[in-house]
Design a protein around this motif. Structure first.
Motif, mmCIF file in Angstrom:
data_model
loop_
_atom_site.group_PDB
_atom_site.id
_atom_site.type_symbol
_atom_site.label_atom_id
_atom_site.label_comp_id
_atom_site.label_asym_id
_atom_site.label_seq_id
_atom_site.Cartn_x
_atom_site.Cartn_y
_atom_site.Cartn_z
ATOM 1 N N SER A 81 0.751 -1.109 0.171
ATOM 2 C CA SER A 81 -0.012 -0.139 0.105
ATOM 3 C C SER A 81 0.815 1.228 -0.025
ATOM 4 O O SER A 81 2.037 1.164 0.461
ATOM 5 C CB SER A 81 -0.983 0.061 1.159
ATOM 6 O OG SER A 81 -1.402 1.270 1.570
ATOM 7 N N ALA A 82 0.478 2.312 -0.583
ATOM 8 C CA ALA A 82 1.084 3.365 -0.583
ATOM 9 C C ALA A 82 1.292 4.083 0.652
ATOM 10 O O ALA A 82 2.023 5.002 0.997
ATOM 11 C CB ALA A 82 0.254 4.694 -1.555
ATOM 12 N N CYS A 83 0.630 3.724 1.901
ATOM 13 C CA CYS A 83 0.804 3.901 3.434
ATOM 14 C C CYS A 83 2.121 3.646 3.610
ATOM 15 O O CYS A 83 2.607 4.087 4.679
ATOM 16 C CB CYS A 83 -0.135 3.494 4.300
ATOM 17 S SG CYS A 83 -0.207 1.710 4.543
ATOM 18 N N GLU B 2 -1.651 3.739 -4.488
ATOM 19 C CA GLU B 2 -2.723 4.594 -3.749
ATOM 20 C C GLU B 2 -4.041 3.942 -3.825
ATOM 21 O O GLU B 2 -4.283 2.700 -4.563
ATOM 22 C CB GLU B 2 -2.632 6.124 -4.374
ATOM 23 C CG GLU B 2 -2.054 7.245 -3.615
ATOM 24 C CD GLU B 2 -2.810 7.485 -2.263
ATOM 25 O OE1 GLU B 2 -3.758 6.880 -2.132
ATOM 26 O OE2 GLU B 2 -2.167 8.249 -1.525
ATOM 27 N N ASN C 55 -9.695 11.690 -1.547
ATOM 28 C CA ASN C 55 -8.637 11.084 -1.766
ATOM 29 C C ASN C 55 -8.037 11.380 -3.473
ATOM 30 O O ASN C 55 -6.765 11.698 -3.522
ATOM 31 C CB ASN C 55 -8.843 9.617 -1.357
ATOM 32 C CG ASN C 55 -7.266 9.003 -1.519
ATOM 33 O OD1 ASN C 55 -6.595 8.892 -0.670
ATOM 34 N ND2 ASN C 55 -6.878 8.299 -2.713
ATOM 35 N N SER D 288 -4.564 13.334 -4.716
ATOM 36 C CA SER D 288 -3.738 12.686 -5.623
ATOM 37 C C SER D 288 -2.809 13.540 -6.538
ATOM 38 O O SER D 288 -3.787 14.404 -7.253
ATOM 39 C CB SER D 288 -4.557 11.420 -6.434
ATOM 40 O OG SER D 288 -3.665 10.938 -7.485
ATOM 41 N N ASN E 26 -8.395 8.494 -8.329
ATOM 42 C CA ASN E 26 -7.902 7.099 -7.934
ATOM 43 C C ASN E 26 -7.555 6.262 -8.742
ATOM 44 O O ASN E 26 -7.779 6.420 -10.089
ATOM 45 C CB ASN E 26 -9.113 6.610 -6.750
ATOM 46 C CG ASN E 26 -9.489 7.506 -5.722
ATOM 47 O OD1 ASN E 26 -8.595 8.085 -4.955
ATOM 48 N ND2 ASN E 26 -10.744 7.624 -5.074
ATOM 49 N N ASN F 250 6.484 2.167 -5.879
ATOM 50 C CA ASN F 250 5.589 3.158 -5.718
ATOM 51 C C ASN F 250 4.752 3.640 -6.904
ATOM 52 O O ASN F 250 4.901 3.810 -7.817
ATOM 53 C CB ASN F 250 6.543 4.421 -5.320
ATOM 54 C CG ASN F 250 5.819 5.309 -4.887
ATOM 55 O OD1 ASN F 250 4.372 5.556 -4.705
ATOM 56 N ND2 ASN F 250 6.460 6.585 -4.414
ATOM 57 N N SER G 10 1.951 5.497 -6.292
ATOM 58 C CA SER G 10 1.126 6.345 -5.785
ATOM 59 C C SER G 10 1.234 7.809 -6.362
ATOM 60 O O SER G 10 0.312 8.610 -6.288
ATOM 61 C CB SER G 10 1.685 6.801 -4.216
ATOM 62 O OG SER G 10 3.022 7.576 -4.165
ATOM 63 N N ARG H 101 3.402 9.797 -6.267
ATOM 64 C CA ARG H 101 4.245 10.847 -5.319
ATOM 65 C C ARG H 101 5.581 10.216 -5.185
ATOM 66 O O ARG H 101 5.729 9.094 -5.598
ATOM 67 C CB ARG H 101 3.654 10.875 -4.029
ATOM 68 C CG ARG H 101 2.168 11.662 -3.968
ATOM 69 C CD ARG H 101 1.830 11.853 -2.699
ATOM 70 N NE ARG H 101 0.604 12.500 -2.623
ATOM 71 C CZ ARG H 101 -0.548 11.744 -2.774
ATOM 72 N NH1 ARG H 101 -0.691 10.358 -2.645
ATOM 73 N NH2 ARG H 101 -1.718 12.562 -2.543
#
Length: 257
Positions: free
Chosen positions: A152-154, A197, A215, A219, A224, A251, A253, A255
């Motif tokens: 997860s992007a977390c 993400e 969300n 982004s 999403n 990654n 995401s 970002r």
């Protein structure tokens, strides 16, 4: 004749799992037109409760073989029984994709629910560790194998608020991926994770439209992800082109790290 690919997909009844199976079927159709002597891949499609979607896929996918596997990943005995059955049939995988997760939901630190977190650890981390324990040594004997784990992007940069359970489990899963990659990377295995993400799937449908819209607005792409945004990365990490990719948390995401 080349060895047959046996692809174990944990959580195959998810939106991501179903789309991955469809894409593997399309790729096999293209490959078969050029290499008619290569054996068809076998997809071991795991599910917990939702068999119907996979039964339909089995009927419509004509270029891969699909065997359905039922097991509650939160119950160790069921995981062990599933793996024992595969070993008895000489169907241990050459490729593994882990997509399984408990139902998504928010949890503040002040609301920490040990049993709920433990269940998700069982489903995502402990069950995969058991799969690794049984399957990775066999993959190493062949000197090759691919593993892709949904993270997860977390786990990339600062995690979001109010997801203490989700973030904790994903970091534990990241640790398992990194450890396995370090241990088996010099034995021909490629073990990687992907960290997207928020993806528009039934997995996040229960959190509400407003949260999903917020969300998306935050982004870098102002939307999403969709399943089709993620599947190409999974396919790449499963392919021979990813021979020198190992221990990576990819990654997705939009970002920087």
């Amino acid at each position: 004749m080349t060895d047959r690919r046996v692809i174990l997909i944990l959580g195959a009844s998810s939106d991501l799992g179903a789309e991955l199976i469809r894409e593997l079927d399309v790729l096999e159709e293209r490959r078969a037109s050029c290499e008619s002597d290569a054996p068809r891949p076998l997809i071991l499609a795991h599910y917990g409760h939702n068999q119907d979607a996979l039964t339909k896929l089995k009927e419509t996918c004509t270029h891969v073989d699909i065997e359905l596997l039922q097991a509650d990943l939160s119950v160790q005995e069921e995981v062990c029984a599933m793996l024992a059955g595969l070993k008895e049939k000489s169907l241990l995988p050459t490729h593994i994709v882990s997509l399984a997760a408990a139902k998504f939901g928010y949890m503040r630190i002040s609301e920490w629910d040990r049993e709920r977190v433990r269940q998700d650890m069982d489903i995502q981390v402990f069950s995969l560790a058991e799969v690794f324990r049984v399957c990775l040594p066999e993959m190493a004997k062949r000197g090759r194998g691919k593993v892709v784990v949904m993270l997860s992007a977390c786990t990339v940069g600062e995690p979001p608020k109010f997801l203490s359970n989700y973030t904790s489990v994903k970091y534990a899963l990241l640790g398992l991926v990194k450890s396995a990659a370090a241990e088996y990377g010099d034995q021909g295995l490629n073990i990687n994770g992907i960290s997207p993400e928020m993806i528009e799937t039934k997995f996040v449908a229960g959190i509400g439209r407003k949260v999903r819209e917020m969300n998306a607005e935050s982004s870098p792409r102002h939307r999403n992800l969709t399943v089709r945004d993620v599947i190409p990365s999974v396919l790449y990490l499963l392919s021979e082109e990813a021979e020198f990719v190992n221990g990576v948390n990819l990654n997705l995401s939009g970002r920087g790290a």
